[in-house]
Design a protein around this motif. Structure first.
Motif, PDB file in Angstrom:
ATOM      1  N   HIS B 530       0.824  -1.209   0.000  1.00 43.43           N
ATOM      2  CA  HIS B 530       0.000   0.000   0.000  1.00 43.43           C
ATOM      3  C   HIS B 530       0.856   1.256   0.000  1.00 43.43           C
ATOM      4  O   HIS B 530       0.579   2.215  -0.728  1.00 43.43           O
ATOM      5  CB  HIS B 530      -0.920   0.013   1.224  1.00 43.43           C
ATOM      6  CG  HIS B 530      -2.131  -0.857   1.059  1.00 43.43           C
ATOM      7  ND1 HIS B 530      -2.900  -1.260   2.115  1.00 43.43           N
ATOM      8  CD2 HIS B 530      -2.700  -1.399  -0.037  1.00 43.43           C
ATOM      9  CE1 HIS B 530      -3.912  -2.008   1.683  1.00 43.43           C
ATOM     10  NE2 HIS B 530      -3.798  -2.113   0.371  1.00 43.43           N
ATOM     11  N   ARG B 533       2.283   1.906  -3.445  1.00 49.58           N
ATOM     12  CA  ARG B 533       1.320   2.384  -4.415  1.00 49.58           C
ATOM     13  C   ARG B 533       0.788   3.766  -4.075  1.00 49.58           C
ATOM     14  O   ARG B 533       0.502   4.563  -4.954  1.00 49.58           O
ATOM     15  CB  ARG B 533       0.161   1.392  -4.524  1.00 49.58           C
ATOM     16  CG  ARG B 533       0.580   0.084  -5.180  1.00 49.58           C
ATOM     17  CD  ARG B 533      -0.249  -1.072  -4.690  1.00 49.58           C
ATOM     18  NE  ARG B 533       0.252  -2.346  -5.195  1.00 49.58           N
ATOM     19  CZ  ARG B 533      -0.394  -3.073  -6.094  1.00 49.58           C
ATOM     20  NH1 ARG B 533      -1.543  -2.663  -6.571  1.00 49.58           N
ATOM     21  NH2 ARG B 533       0.117  -4.203  -6.510  1.00 49.58           N
ATOM     22  N   ARG B 572      10.314  -7.684  -9.748  1.00 42.84           N
ATOM     23  CA  ARG B 572       9.802  -8.317 -10.961  1.00 42.84           C
ATOM     24  C   ARG B 572      10.624  -7.815 -12.138  1.00 42.84           C
ATOM     25  O   ARG B 572      11.140  -6.712 -12.108  1.00 42.84           O
ATOM     26  CB  ARG B 572       8.335  -7.948 -11.165  1.00 42.84           C
ATOM     27  CG  ARG B 572       7.401  -8.585 -10.145  1.00 42.84           C
ATOM     28  CD  ARG B 572       5.969  -8.281 -10.486  1.00 42.84           C
ATOM     29  NE  ARG B 572       5.660  -6.893 -10.225  1.00 42.84           N
ATOM     30  CZ  ARG B 572       5.021  -6.480  -9.147  1.00 42.84           C
ATOM     31  NH1 ARG B 572       4.611  -7.339  -8.264  1.00 42.84           N
ATOM     32  NH2 ARG B 572       4.769  -5.205  -8.974  1.00 42.84           N
TER      33      ARG B 572
ATOM     34  N   GLY C  69      -4.796  -5.864  -3.485  1.00 43.06           N
ATOM     35  CA  GLY C  69      -3.518  -6.462  -3.870  1.00 43.06           C
ATOM     36  C   GLY C  69      -3.614  -7.386  -5.066  1.00 43.06           C
ATOM     37  O   GLY C  69      -2.601  -7.837  -5.576  1.00 43.06           O
ATOM     38  N   GLY C  73      -5.261  -3.997  -8.848  1.00 38.38           N
ATOM     39  CA  GLY C  73      -4.015  -3.243  -8.946  1.00 38.38           C
ATOM     40  C   GLY C  73      -3.043  -3.836  -9.927  1.00 38.38           C
ATOM     41  O   GLY C  73      -1.856  -3.497  -9.928  1.00 38.38           O
ATOM     42  N   ARG C  74      -3.510  -4.749 -10.767  1.00 35.85           N
ATOM     43  CA  ARG C  74      -2.592  -5.447 -11.674  1.00 35.85           C
ATOM     44  C   ARG C  74      -3.108  -5.435 -13.098  1.00 35.85           C
ATOM     45  O   ARG C  74      -2.943  -6.394 -13.839  1.00 35.85           O
ATOM     46  CB  ARG C  74      -2.433  -6.910 -11.229  1.00 35.85           C
ATOM     47  CG  ARG C  74      -1.696  -7.070  -9.921  1.00 35.85           C
ATOM     48  CD  ARG C  74      -1.771  -8.495  -9.411  1.00 35.85           C
ATOM     49  NE  ARG C  74      -1.006  -8.634  -8.182  1.00 35.85           N
ATOM     50  CZ  ARG C  74       0.274  -9.010  -8.155  1.00 35.85           C
ATOM     51  NH1 ARG C  74       0.900  -9.320  -9.255  1.00 35.85           N
ATOM     52  NH2 ARG C  74       0.922  -9.079  -7.013  1.00 35.85           N
ATOM     53  N   ASP C 183      -5.537   1.544  -8.439  1.00 37.89           N
ATOM     54  CA  ASP C 183      -5.464   1.362  -6.985  1.00 37.89           C
ATOM     55  C   ASP C 183      -6.496   2.228  -6.263  1.00 37.89           C
ATOM     56  O   ASP C 183      -7.074   1.835  -5.256  1.00 37.89           O
ATOM     57  CB  ASP C 183      -4.074   1.743  -6.465  1.00 37.89           C
ATOM     58  CG  ASP C 183      -2.989   0.811  -6.961  1.00 37.89           C
ATOM     59  OD1 ASP C 183      -3.263  -0.402  -7.072  1.00 37.89           O
ATOM     60  OD2 ASP C 183      -1.879   1.290  -7.247  1.00 37.89           O
ATOM     61  N   TRP C 334       4.171  -6.911 -14.423  1.00 38.43           N
ATOM     62  CA  TRP C 334       3.562  -7.652 -13.337  1.00 38.43           C
ATOM     63  C   TRP C 334       2.556  -8.625 -13.930  1.00 38.43           C
ATOM     64  O   TRP C 334       2.212  -8.528 -15.109  1.00 38.43           O
ATOM     65  CB  TRP C 334       2.918  -6.722 -12.309  1.00 38.43           C
ATOM     66  CG  TRP C 334       1.853  -5.830 -12.840  1.00 38.43           C
ATOM     67  CD1 TRP C 334       0.519  -6.072 -12.848  1.00 38.43           C
ATOM     68  CD2 TRP C 334       2.034  -4.530 -13.447  1.00 38.43           C
ATOM     69  NE1 TRP C 334      -0.138  -5.013 -13.423  1.00 38.43           N
ATOM     70  CE2 TRP C 334       0.758  -4.053 -13.796  1.00 38.43           C
ATOM     71  CE3 TRP C 334       3.147  -3.735 -13.721  1.00 38.43           C
ATOM     72  CZ2 TRP C 334       0.570  -2.825 -14.413  1.00 38.43           C
ATOM     73  CZ3 TRP C 334       2.944  -2.516 -14.344  1.00 38.43           C
ATOM     74  CH2 TRP C 334       1.672  -2.065 -14.676  1.00 38.43           C
TER      75      TRP C 334
END
Lengths: 87, 986, 416
Positions: B530, B533, B572, C69, C73-74, C183, C334
């Motif tokens: 969190h 982001r 990543r 999560g 958010g992806r 998000d 991601w």
């Protein structure tokens, strides 16, 4: 991912086409409900799974590959003919 | 000589000055410089502006972790934004400019945003700009977008090329510092296949920057000898300027920069090369990255990582400051003090947060002022650093400096060990994350493993190199033992100095401060994900290399947790940003996908054909003739020619699958919904193939050329899919059937010869010996006839509805055949036709094609329900029998024609009953295909209409609002021409 | 606490020390009216609309990790309602309309930016297919325009018009489509739901279901059993795993979909562009990053990461479409685990187990559907009947043959 094709040796997964879970067997007895289950429902496990891959840009063999869906670890691949498919 | 270039030392070539420019200002550096070292040597401290507050920024590091010194490199279409000055090699004419500033680097008007910074805390944009709603897209967002972003793309196509390469080895070594060189040498000596990657242009890593010795040799000398030895091994490949960026399943991605350091790109040389590397064993020897410390004003130009300062001094002989202090919590910071002393410019002070310092470390500073148990509270200055405020036992003290070397610890460069999801472990000894659980076949050596001393690096490399060689079946060798000079790497916990007046930056590039972290915690963003982001901490172009651990440490303290309780750093790919062009390689522009050409392509080109993409194939769309005004005129002529005389069309692109074996008939019965086991030798039959879910998959004809010898055709686009499906049916479902199959699409050139004069043409071609009479070769016959040096296959099948044949020869004869057909047909007025005419004629005949075989239709929808055999099982039978798929209200194939002649019909129009409102509830289907019918003299269409067959004769609307169309059409039989089917015999 | 410019100023004057948590980090109570499993976009929006529209605020959202999560958010942040089939269109359009008023409704700026979504076509056949789709949209009252090549060139002059393997012939444009800061959607719904009394329980993993007879009466979690009158699943990516705890098999496979972002760049791409000759879509975030993606990797995966061949494939599409991005650098990638359903469309339905409700199978479409999905799922849970915008998205449509297959690929999830 590298798939150990039993005919060609280890090859990049981009040479293969993916079909999915190798467990479902095509029902042969004309039961529509069983056929719908075969066509549409999947266990979709998080863990080791036997699955069907087709070596499209290689030997054109359908293979049964054992792969873990959590981390993509491949523990083996064998020709589908040894898989005992049903008619 | 440049103002801050030392007179001696370093690995730069003083004999080779290099002219370059920064923001248009001509400057001179030396061969061996990076842009950053050349700027340091020229005394340039202000290099860029930050993301949010546009604060002045200088160079922080000497490597790819650089968060601040990003520049635009090159001009025009060659402009490359966000390029790290620390990784640009100097070359003559290098032209770089600072970015994210206007009008100039020194005077950037957006820097006034700093004044409003209390309003611009973490996540401020989530809390405002909501009223009035309409202003978001018009005012607020454009302003934000304009202020955000870093460098500029040129907007022009990238003028460079890229390529891809693949390599396999026993041992892949990532990083050619001491650990990597030791691993490569050890394995290389055994004959194992080794690939050694180094992102820098020179091998050696820290050995180029530090005054360490191996076997009594200075670092650079030992590196030179190692490199010379490696060069003698055929089994060792060294790739410099090559950064590994990702560990994927079984493969490692790396990018090699081939021309970025060249003033002139050699013709044909790609700019970068993407490597896919497959290694039996990989050793990660990527070293460690020094960690900054968060304190007030810690972003001032002149504040630099301590090891980076040493690199500028000792590798590049460039002086990063004339009056520098060291602020450290590590032993390593003291070595920077020593380096300055050796350069003859002693530091102003060493400030160490620790109190217990080994005597040998303490001695490195000589007699300069030392403050133990002290911290730098604030850094003072504007566009450059002027002083630091130190707090410690002596209270506060201001020290005038123009540079500050900072060392908060070392973060092992372990990102690659986490790419597959493995978590690192926090080491209280190293005060850093170190590798823990590891991916298979990956090992970590030296500083990357948290083993920081030179001796550990060499020992790790030798041990892992020997192990990899042994695993590769090479003779087991004793790991070499290199003697390294002594050093210590003690570190104390210091991440953040509280209480400074200036802004204390955690993420330098994204302008995330300690206050932002604190506010986020207050707002409940206490998970590290969190926090990241919400504040964008760690999301800058350095990917958190200089910010993540400090952010985590501050978050841990604010939430009363330890660092490992708070979270960890999992990365990543890519590790280090990679040009998008490199991932694409040569697959750009017209080479995006392969282009498949038919055997008659060259001939068609000679005829001036217009080509169209059909999947990967290029097919002749029509053959314009002089004087024709548009495509419609050409196509109409071609259709007329076929229907009245004879035409030729290349149909080689249809998929062709050869099948043989005693069970082919039984097999085809199971994969087609209609019956093939009754097909006699010498006959062809149309087949419809379903998916197991009952929908139509494909159609085509199968010809039985011999007892066990069949050839099956597919549509062009489904050729691969059908091949895969048939292989599945055979190998997975029915391996007991004795059938062999192979794709022969590329092996045969095939032409449709269509029209009432087609037989005459073929008779002319084959000569009188071939009996093509209707008695000997009736509709749906197939056979093989000698033709010149080869044998031709002949099929009497028709897509146009006319008498027609398809003739096939081995592909190598295709060009000769088309020319022979044209000669044979000269007196018959033979006309080549393309895919448009083909489409017109299929619509006139109501044959289905791609627009109807769209995967959403069942046989019944296409008027082909009667093809579905009731006497056998086949793929898709049970599912096609489901009630919902046999509902008469499903849209079903019909023909359409305008009620007013001359009106054009368009595919994609939806059908509405007359008088019905134009709403979704009234939607009754859509037009799938349309054509101008030369025979009928008006537009016609095929469509799928609810209850279609019951509605022949009804008038409906073809509603096409997206193109402004709204036409009344009559529902008609989908076979417009010759519904009785007599012309195939004509 | 209401967010506004005024609140920003007053907090700034107070040194930003008085900000309160955006949502309450609740501890689970013994029982609720409704438990929503999954603190992603859909679970949080479902809880919000249960409270707002049906007055059901005795609701817990259980999230096994931290809210937002997962896939919310992806993704690549695209929102649009340019669907083809009547089973899908109403839901996505409902969603689009809710996006348009979202920020004022939930008092959180999720940066809904209607910058237009353009789907390119490269052949006559594709043009006609887009005309069919655009007309279907217009019949549903949705904006859609069919552009020719020149129309596309006027919007995006830097696309590859001249040296293309599959030349651009035009595009289908939905101007109301665009992007949303992903998000912020999760956080905004969490805050708004929390304000209405919903318990948001993080780090609470469901490990089983409580049953009485054939009825689901609650869940077992790592923080104890929690009872509920109704239990709703919104756990896309893990739907099969959670459903298996209730003994259900679903027409779903889990696949990984990668997404990518470049380094920050000054504005160059105003809207959303989708390539029609390869699977590639791109937009530029307000921070300046090019946000792009393509196909799923194509094999079952729960790993939240993909592999290099797809990265290459996506970038090839990008370079083929706009060779100006060659010198931009890929910064981060991601992977999200998506529910790929057997027809490519979602499932919002009751399950054969009384008291258990299913929201799953979103394939590529989950993010854009977030507000609509929450609305119709809340309706289903509260009223025990489907919302008018989601009547076709049933679980039994597969067995019955009423599939909603936009791409016509059949029961092969990795092809949708």
């Amino acid at each position: 991912m590298r798939i150990p094709c039993p005919y060609c040796g280890p090859r990049d997964s981009s040479e293969f086409a993916y079909h999915g879970d190798a467990a479902p067997r095509r029902p042969a007895d004309g039961d529509a409900a069983a056929m719908a289950t075969y066509v549409y429902l999947r266990d979709n496990p998080a863990g080791p799974m036997e699955e069907l891959w087709y070596h499209a840009y290689g030997c054109r063999s359908w293979l049964v590959v054992c792969r873990d869906t959590r981390d993509h670890t491949i523990t083996g691949a064998k020709p589908v003919a040894t898989h005992g498919a049903t008619a | 000589m440049s103002v801050n270039r030392l007179a001696t030392g370093g690995l730069v070539d003083r004999q080779t000055p290099i002219g370059f420019s920064f923001d248009g200002r001509p400057l001179t550096g030396l061969a061996g410089d990076t842009l950053a070292s050349a700027l340091v040597a020229n005394g340039i401290g202000l290099v860029g502006r930050s993301f949010k507050y546009h604060r002045p920024r200088g160079i922080v590091s000497a490597g790819p972790e650089e968060p601040n010194a990003l520049v635009e490199k090159g001009r025009g279409a060659y402009r490359e934004p966000n390029t790290r000055a620390t990784t640009i090699e100097l070359y003559p004419g290098l032209d770089v400019a600072s970015q994210n500033r206007w009008p100039s680097l020194r005077f950037d008007v957006q820097a006034i945003g700093q004044l409003a910074s209390p309003l611009l805390g973490a996540g401020f944009y989530y809390k405002t700009f909501m009223w009035p709603a309409a202003l978001w897209e018009r005012l607020y967002e454009p302003a934000i977008r304009h202020a955000a972003g870093l460098g500029r793309l040129s907007g022009a196509p990238d003028p460079d090329t890229y390529e891809k390469a693949y390599a396999f080895c026993d041992l892949l070594v990532i990083g050619a510092g001491p650990a990597g060189l030791a691993a490569a040498l050890t394995a290389g000596r055994t004959g194992a296949r080794v690939i050694l990657l180094e992102q820098d242009f020179a091998l050696g890593g820290r050995l180029l920057s530090d005054t360490v010795e191996i076997d009594g040799m200075p670092g650079p000398v030992w590196v030179r000898e190692a490199e010379a030895e490696l060069a003698t091994f055929d089994n060792v490949r060294i790739l410099t300027r090559t950064a590994a960026f990702g560990l994927y399943d079984g493969e490692i991605g790396a990018v090699e920069r081939l021309t970025d350091h060249l003033a002139v790109t050699p013709a044909g040389m790609p700019r970068q090369r993407l490597w896919t590397l497959v290694a039996v064993q990989t050793v990660l020897a990527a070293g460690a990255i020094e960690r900054p410390i968060v304190f007030g004003g810690n972003d001032r130009p002149g504040i630099m990582l301590a090891a980076a300062m040493r690199t500028y001094l000792q590798r590049f002989a460039a002086l990063p400051g004339r009056r520098v202090a060291v602020f450290t919590a590590t032993d390593d910071g003291w070595r920077t003090a020593e380096a300055f002393a050796s350069a003859g410019v002693p530091v102003a002070a060493v400030i160490d947060a620790r109190r217990d310092i080994a005597a040998s470390v303490r001695a490195l500073a000589g007699d300069v002022p030392v403050f133990l148990g002290a911290r730098v509270l604030d850094a003072i200055g504007g566009q450059s650093l002027s002083a630091i405020e130190v707090i410690g036992d002596h209270g506060r003290r201001r020290i005038a400096v123009d540079g500050l070397a900072v060392s908060g610890g070392f973060n092992p460069d372990i990102a690659m060990t986490t790419h597959l999801g493995h978590k690192p472990r926090w080491s209280d000894a190293s005060l850093a994350f170190v590798p823990d659980a590891m991916p298979a076949n990956l090992a970590v050596a030296g500083a990357a493993a948290g083993r920081f001393t030179l001796a550990e690096a060499l020992a790790d490399g030798a041990r892992l190199g020997a192990a990899a060689a042994g695993a590769a079946g090479k003779p087991v060798v004793a790991a070499p033992a290199w003697r390294a000079s002594d050093e210590t790497f003690a570190v104390g916990p210091l991440f953040h100095v509280e209480g400074g007046r200036g802004k204390a930056f955690v993420d330098l590039q994204n302008d995330v401060t300690d206050k932002d972290v604190a506010q986020s915690v207050r707002e409940g963003f206490v998970s590290v994900e969190h926090l990241k982001r919400y504040t964008t901490l760690g999301m800058a172009t350095d990917q958190g290399r200089t910010s993540s651990v400090n952010g985590l440490a501050i978050l841990a303290r604010l939430t009363g947790r330890t660092i490992p309780e708070t979270g960890s750093t999992r990365a990543r790919p890519p590790h280090g940003p990679v040009a998008i062009g490199a991932f694409a390689g040569l697959h750009t522009g017209t080479h995006f996908k392969p282009t498949r050409l038919t055997a008659s392509h060259g001939w068609a080109k000679e005829q001036g054909a217009v080509f169209v993409e059909t999947g990967q194939w290029l097919r002749a769309q029509w053959f314009p003739r002089a004087g024709e005004r548009d495509w419609l005129e050409s196509v109409t002529r071609e259709v007329d020619a076929v229907r009245s005389g004879v035409g030729i069309c290349d149909v080689s692109t249809l998929g062709k699958i050869a099948l043989s074996g005693p069970d082919v008939g039984a097999f085809l019965d199971r994969v087609y919904c209609n019956t093939f086991s009754t097909l006699p030798v010498g006959k062809a039959r149309y087949g419809l193939m379903l998916r197991e879910d009952g929908f139509v998959m494909d159609d085509g004809t199968t010809a039985r050329l011999g007892e066990d010898d069949y050839v099956l055709s597919t549509t062009t686009v489904n050729a691969g899919k059908v091949m895969q499906h048939l292989a599945f049916c055979h190998q997975v479902l029915w391996p007991d059937l004795d059938v062999q199959m192979v794709s022969v699409t590329e092996q045969w050139a095939q032409f449709a010869v269509a029209g009432p004069r087609s037989r005459a043409l073929l008779q002319q071609l084959f000569g009188p010996a071939a009996d093509l009479s209707d008695a000997a070769f009736p509709y749906l016959a197939c056979g093989t006839f000698p033709l010149g040096a080869t044998m031709a296959r002949l099929f009497r099948i028709s897509f146009s509805g006319e008498r027609a044949y398809e003739i096939a020869v081995p592909a190598g004869y295709g060009d000769a055949l088309i020319r022979a057909l044209m000669v044979a047909g000269r007196d018959l007025g033979v006309t080549p036709y393309g895919t448009e005419a083909l489409a017109v004629m299929r619509i006139e005949k109501g044959h289905v094609a791609g627009a109807e075989l769209n995967g959403q239709t069942v046989a019944r929808d296409l008027g082909l329900g009667r093809m579905m055999s009731r006497k056998k099982d086949y793929v898709g039978r049970l599912m096609a029998e489901r009630e919902a798929l046999n509902d008469p209200s499903r849209p079903t194939l019909v023909g359409l024609q305008p009620t007013v002649p001359g009106v054009r019909l368009r595919a994609g129009a939806h059908f509405l009953s007359l008088g019905a409102p134009a709403t979704a509830a009234s939607d009754e289907g859509y037009m799938t295909a349309t054509a101008f019918s030369p025979a009928l003299g008006h537009w016609i269409g095929l469509g799928l209409l609810a209850r279609g067959p019951e509605r022949i004769g009804e008038q409906i609307r073809a509603y096409d609002p997206i193109r402004g169309g709204d036409v009344v059409v009559e529902v008609v039989n989908p076979v417009f021409i010759d519904p009785e089917g007599t012309r195939v015999h004509g | 606490m209401r967010y506004s410019l005024l609140s920003l100023v007053s907090h700034a004057l107070g040194g930003n020390r008085d900000w309160k948590p955006a949502w309450r980090d609740a501890t689970p109570q013994p029982s609720y009216d409704v438990i929503v499993i999954g603190g992603g976009g859909h679970g949080l929006s479902t809880a919000y609309y249960l409270a707002r529209d049906y007055g059901i605020a005795n609701v817990a959202v259980l999230e096994r990790g931290w809210i937002g999560g997962g896939n919310v958010g992806r993704n690549t942040t695209i929102v649009r309602s340019n669907y083809l089939l009547p089973g899908n269109i109403p839901l996505y359009e409902l969603s689009m309309q809710l996006w348009e008023g979202l920020e004022q409704d939930i008092n959180y700026n999720a940066m809904v930016s209607q910058r237009g979504v353009l789907n390119l076509y490269h052949s006559d056949g594709q043009r006609d297919a887009y005309a069919r789709r655009g007309n279907a949209m217009r019949l549903h009252g949705i904006d859609a325009e069919l552009l020719d090549k020149e129309g596309v060139r006027r919007l995006y002059p830097f696309l590859n018009f001249d040296q293309a393997r599959f030349p651009i012939q035009g595009g289908l444009l939905q101007r109301r489509g665009g992007t949303v800061r992903h998000d912020a959607v999760a956080w905004g719904y969490a805050r708004a739901a929390s304000d209405r009394g919903v318990d948001i329980v993080q780090n609470c993993a469901v490990t089983g279901f409580l049953r009485e007879g054939g009825r689901i009466t609650g869940v077992e979690t790592n923080r104890g059993a929690i009872r509920a009158k109704k239990v709703a699943m919104a756990v896309a990516g893990s739907s099969s795993e959670v459903a298996a705890m209730a003994g259900l098999r679903l027409p779903i496979e889990s696949h990984v979909l990668q997404a990518f972002v470049s380094e920050g760049l000054k504005p160059i791409i105003p809207g959303v562009i989708t390539f029609g000759a390869g699977h590639f879509y791109i937009s530029q975030s307000d921070k300046g990053g090019l946000v792009f993606g393509g196909d799923i990797d194509g094999y079952n995966s729960y790993a939240q990461r993909g592999n290099l061949p797809v990265v290459e494939d996506v970038c090839e599409g990008g370079m083929a479409l706009m060779p100006a991005i060659g010198r931009a650098r890929l910064l981060r990638s991601w992977g999200g685990v998506v529910d790929m359903s057997m027809d490519g469309s979602p499932i919002i339905d009751r399950t054969p187990m009384d008291g258990l409700y299913l929201n799953a199978g979103w394939c590529y479409g989950g993010f854009k559907a977030t507000p609509g999905s929450g609305t119709v799922f809340a309706h289903l849970i509260a009223r025990d009947e489907p919302h008018p915008a989601a009547t076709a998205l049933t679980l039994d449509r597969f067995a019955q043959g009423r599939v909603i297959d936009e791409k016509g690929q059949g029961a092969q999830p990795n092809l949708h």
